[in-house]
Scaffold this active site. Sequence first.
Site, PDB file in Angstrom:
ATOM      1  N   TYR B  61       0.847  -1.201   0.000  1.00 18.42           N
ATOM      2  CA  TYR B  61       0.000   0.000   0.000  1.00 18.42           C
ATOM      3  C   TYR B  61       0.881   1.250   0.000  1.00 18.42           C
ATOM      4  CZ  TYR B  61      -3.815   3.137   1.528  1.00 18.42           C
ATOM      5  OH  TYR B  61      -4.738   4.158   1.625  1.00 18.42           O
ATOM      6  N   LYS B  65       1.011   4.129  -2.863  1.00 19.95           N
ATOM      7  CA  LYS B  65       0.690   5.526  -2.552  1.00 19.95           C
ATOM      8  C   LYS B  65       1.892   6.447  -2.761  1.00 19.95           C
ATOM      9  CE  LYS B  65      -3.676   4.976  -1.542  1.00 19.95           C
ATOM     10  NZ  LYS B  65      -4.746   5.608  -2.356  1.00 19.95           N
ATOM     11  N   ILE B  96      -9.171   7.650   8.121  1.00 18.82           N
ATOM     12  CA  ILE B  96     -10.497   8.259   8.002  1.00 18.82           C
ATOM     13  C   ILE B  96     -11.537   7.175   8.291  1.00 18.82           C
ATOM     14  CG2 ILE B  96     -11.991   9.622   6.501  1.00 18.82           C
ATOM     15  CD1 ILE B  96      -9.194  10.882   7.028  1.00 18.82           C
ATOM     16  N   THR B  98     -13.923   5.176   7.495  1.00 17.00           N
ATOM     17  CA  THR B  98     -14.600   4.643   6.305  1.00 17.00           C
ATOM     18  C   THR B  98     -14.511   3.116   6.335  1.00 17.00           C
ATOM     19  OG1 THR B  98     -12.694   4.405   4.828  1.00 17.00           O
ATOM     20  CG2 THR B  98     -13.667   6.617   5.006  1.00 17.00           C
ATOM     21  N   PRO B  99     -15.235   2.441   5.441  1.00 18.26           N
ATOM     22  CA  PRO B  99     -15.180   0.974   5.401  1.00 18.26           C
ATOM     23  C   PRO B  99     -13.766   0.415   5.213  1.00 18.26           C
ATOM     24  CG  PRO B  99     -17.059   1.738   4.146  1.00 18.26           C
ATOM     25  CD  PRO B  99     -16.300   2.967   4.572  1.00 18.26           C
TER      26      PRO B  99
END
Lengths: 266, 161
Positions: B61, B65, B96, B98-99
């Site tokens: 990841y 990014k 954040i 979020t899912p």
Amino acid sequence: MLLVDMSNELSGRVAIVTGGASGIGAASAALLAAAGAAVIVADLQPARGRSDGSRDGPGRFVAHDVASEDSWKSLLADVFAREGRLDIMVNNAGISGGPGNIETTTVENWQKVQAIDSEGVFLGSKYAIEGMKRTGPGKPTIKGSIVNVSSIAGLVGGAGPTAYTAAKGAVRLLSKSVALYCAEQKYDIRCNSVHPGGVDTAIFNPLWQAMGHEQGKAFIGARHPIGRPGNWAPPRISSRSTSSRSRAGRPPSPPRRRNSALCTGS
Amino acid sequence: MRNSIEDCTLAEYRRINDINSLGTFLGCKSAIGAMKAAGGGSIVNISSVLGLRGAAYAMAYCASKGAVRTLTKNVALHCAQMKYNIRCNSVHPGYIDTPMIAPRLEQNAGNMTGRQALEELHPLGRLGRPEEVAAMILFLLSDESTFSTGSEFVCDGGLTA
């Protein structure tokens, strides 16, 4: 010319340098060898040979494709069969992919560049750790250093083709993650990225072909405040003897504390 | 879940980079085609704090990014040189609510819940809200940011300060 006598710094250590047959890789292999390491030059092809059949450079050549996991497995097996250990990995092999901006770069070109410049470094880091663990089983004696060659194109946006810029940005962050993981696992394995600017090596061959070598070098040189591209030529290591003949009566100096021992994730 | 250099396979590394990095590349390419016709525009690429700092267990990841971070600058400079009137910037959120982070919220760490462990990473002491990142994206897409291109906009509760 090395300012500090590093001739014993890496004695007993084994280093793999990918893309070590030319350019920055060859220069690195030469310095590692001069510092006493046994160097394996892992590249698609050996460096240009001399007429007597010898290779133009130090180290033992092993044919290797950084994008192939099977090739990494064979390379590690070969090194462990011959040298028996791994201490240093220089993930230097890379391609530019030729000129290409966001509009002209194809998906095919993108994937080809990622395979070598990003995935190749991922695999090289992974197999480096595997080799270093095999060398020094059990923490904390697992020890080693990984250097991943990124680029200024891993720092700024206008220094290379699009796919290359993305891949080198990936290498920059991958190196930090590897460093943090090894530290957290208490492996004494450091991992850092190096970011060269324009260096006159084979990676620029497409550009040299397009605009001529001298004009190309001037073009690249003009983009650096210092006004020239970097040099890769392996330094001439002094053949001055460090034997008792030149140090009559004096005991050998103790090994210097390495300045880079605290350097990881940088 | 724990995607370290030792855990990650080549297939997984490629998959994560295909979605996050190749996907962004394709998005930029398509956007430029359409925006040129419209006389200009603004592209926002979502990177991450993990495009700025490494993470032991999110290696692929982070790589993806990091790629988005520099790709964004490359796109921005190209569009500027070509005088397309197209800007391109990256946004770097912290964690954040979020899912995407739902699995992390389940991972209790010692005597802290997963949520608390993530909150603690942020000097502001909480997770971000999607609308807080959306507000930054809106800024970048609007005429409020017409002198910004090729830049990194961080929305991370102080995590990388």
